[in-house]
Design a protein around this motif. Structure first.
Motif, PDB file in Angstrom:
ATOM      1  N   GLY A   1       1.702   6.342  -6.970  1.00 30.03           N
ATOM      2  CA  GLY A   1       0.555   7.170  -7.363  1.00 30.03           C
ATOM      3  C   GLY A   1       0.870   8.656  -7.260  1.00 30.03           C
ATOM      4  O   GLY A   1       0.541   9.437  -8.159  1.00 30.03           O
ATOM      5  N   GLU A   2       1.526   9.041  -6.168  1.00 28.09           N
ATOM      6  CA  GLU A   2       1.889  10.457  -5.984  1.00 28.09           C
ATOM      7  C   GLU A   2       2.809  10.924  -7.115  1.00 28.09           C
ATOM      8  O   GLU A   2       2.711  12.052  -7.586  1.00 28.09           O
TER       9      GLU A   2
ATOM     10  N   LYS B   1       1.064   3.969  -2.998  1.00 28.93           N
ATOM     11  CA  LYS B   1       0.766   5.374  -2.711  1.00 28.93           C
ATOM     12  C   LYS B   1       1.890   6.282  -3.232  1.00 28.93           C
ATOM     13  O   LYS B   1       1.626   7.314  -3.862  1.00 28.93           O
ATOM     14  N   GLN B   2       3.126   5.878  -2.986  1.00 25.09           N
ATOM     15  CA  GLN B   2       4.267   6.674  -3.467  1.00 25.09           C
ATOM     16  C   GLN B   2       4.280   6.736  -4.991  1.00 25.09           C
ATOM     17  O   GLN B   2       4.514   7.791  -5.583  1.00 25.09           O
TER      18      GLN B   2
ATOM     19  N   ALA C   1       0.843  -1.200   0.000  1.00 27.50           N
ATOM     20  CA  ALA C   1       0.000   0.000   0.000  1.00 27.50           C
ATOM     21  C   ALA C   1       0.877   1.249   0.000  1.00 27.50           C
ATOM     22  O   ALA C   1       0.610   2.223  -0.711  1.00 27.50           O
TER      23      ALA C   1
ATOM     24  N   GLY D   1      -5.919   4.872  -4.927  1.00 31.02           N
ATOM     25  CA  GLY D   1      -6.286   5.694  -3.777  1.00 31.02           C
ATOM     26  C   GLY D   1      -5.814   7.137  -3.916  1.00 31.02           C
ATOM     27  O   GLY D   1      -6.467   8.065  -3.435  1.00 31.02           O
ATOM     28  N   VAL D   2      -4.690   7.323  -4.574  1.00 27.38           N
ATOM     29  CA  VAL D   2      -4.115   8.662  -4.734  1.00 27.38           C
ATOM     30  C   VAL D   2      -4.683   9.376  -5.962  1.00 27.38           C
ATOM     31  O   VAL D   2      -4.964  10.566  -5.941  1.00 27.38           O
TER      32      VAL D   2
ATOM     33  N   GLY E   1      -3.154   1.067  -4.225  1.00 29.03           N
ATOM     34  CA  GLY E   1      -2.487   2.234  -3.645  1.00 29.03           C
ATOM     35  C   GLY E   1      -2.452   3.401  -4.624  1.00 29.03           C
ATOM     36  O   GLY E   1      -2.695   4.550  -4.246  1.00 29.03           O
TER      37      GLY E   1
ATOM     38  N   LYS F   1       0.664  11.279 -10.423  1.00 26.67           N
ATOM     39  CA  LYS F   1      -0.546  12.108 -10.383  1.00 26.67           C
ATOM     40  C   LYS F   1      -0.429  13.360 -11.265  1.00 26.67           C
ATOM     41  O   LYS F   1      -1.348  13.680 -11.998  1.00 26.67           O
TER      42      LYS F   1
END
Ligand SMILES: [Zn+2]
Length: 232
Positions: free
Chosen positions: A103-104, A100-101, A96, A145-146, A142, A107
């Motif tokens: 995704g960031e 997330k990283q 996760a 989610g972002v 993950g 983005k």
């Protein structure tokens, strides 16, 4: 509040909370990966460069719009540890975190705009039962989610069970994964931009094989993102 702290302390005795990257104890407000690791894990920055070394590995092999990986695997034993936690230690939180990283990083990257669906590289059902989950799906979730881009776990399937790729040469890896994937519900992917997601990008053989199957969908655009890559 006192009771809560007390319970936390007791739990910590039996299940020490440690950073999934460096293994040091986590502070009270740290989750999964410690603050120091969050700032120092080696980022590739490849999401900003269309002709980065990962993109180049696919030249002449598959038609890929953009390729990136979030971290360098080799430079730091910590990234290796994170991936190991995710794949062999049942640590979904590590996945996760990586998702997330990743995704960031995607983005706001111009190369990765307009993606309609995130497709994790599938495991064979038998392998997924052994592990309890598909690590690429955890990473994909993950990212989702972002970015808010949906995960499409219903399109790509692994139809052949094969041995682990780890100890194989590049050529063996290539042969090992040819024709083992299948695309379903192709109609829904027509004209879409899909992001294929894997945990580690090494030779690219697995992702190339996935891309070859997806390329049969009319008007499809394929991009690739991995949590980590070899090299540098
Ligand atoms: Zn750490």
């Amino acid at each position: 509040m006192m009771l809560r702290n007390w319970l936390d302390s007791i739990l910590n005795l039996f299940y020490p909370r440690v950073c999934a990257a460096c293994g040091e104890s986590l502070l009270k407000d740290e989750e999964t990966v410690c603050l120091k690791c969050r700032y120092t894990l080696p980022r590739t920055g490849y999401e900003r460069y269309p002709d980065n070394p990962l993109a180049q590995t696919f030249y002449g092999r598959a038609n890929i719009h953009a390729v990136t990986a979030c971290y360098f695997f080799a430079k730091s034993g910590k990234v290796q540890h994170l991936i190991h936690q995710l794949k062999y230690k049942g640590n979904k939180d590590a996945g996760a975190f990586l998702g997330k990283q990743l995704g960031e990083s995607l983005k706001d990257a111009p190369l990765f705009q307009g993606i309609d669906v995130i497709i994790p590289v599938p495991l064979h059902p038998r392998r997924e039962r052994q592990r309890g989950y598909n690590q690429s799906l955890i990473i994909a979730q993950g990212i989702s989610g972002v970015t808010g881009i949906p995960v499409g776990n219903q399109y790509l399937f692994r139809t052949k069970y094969n041995e682990t790729q780890t100890r194989k040469t590049a050529e063996e890896r290539y042969n090992n994964v040819q024709g083992i994937f299948e695309v379903r519900r192709q109609e829904e992917l027509k004209g879409k931009h899909v992001l294929l997601v894997d945990d580690v990008l090494t030779t690219g053989a697995t992702l190339e094989s996935c891309a070859h199957q997806l390329e049969s969908v009319p008007g499809i655009t394929i991009s690739i993102a991995a949590a980590a890559c070899a090299g540098n």
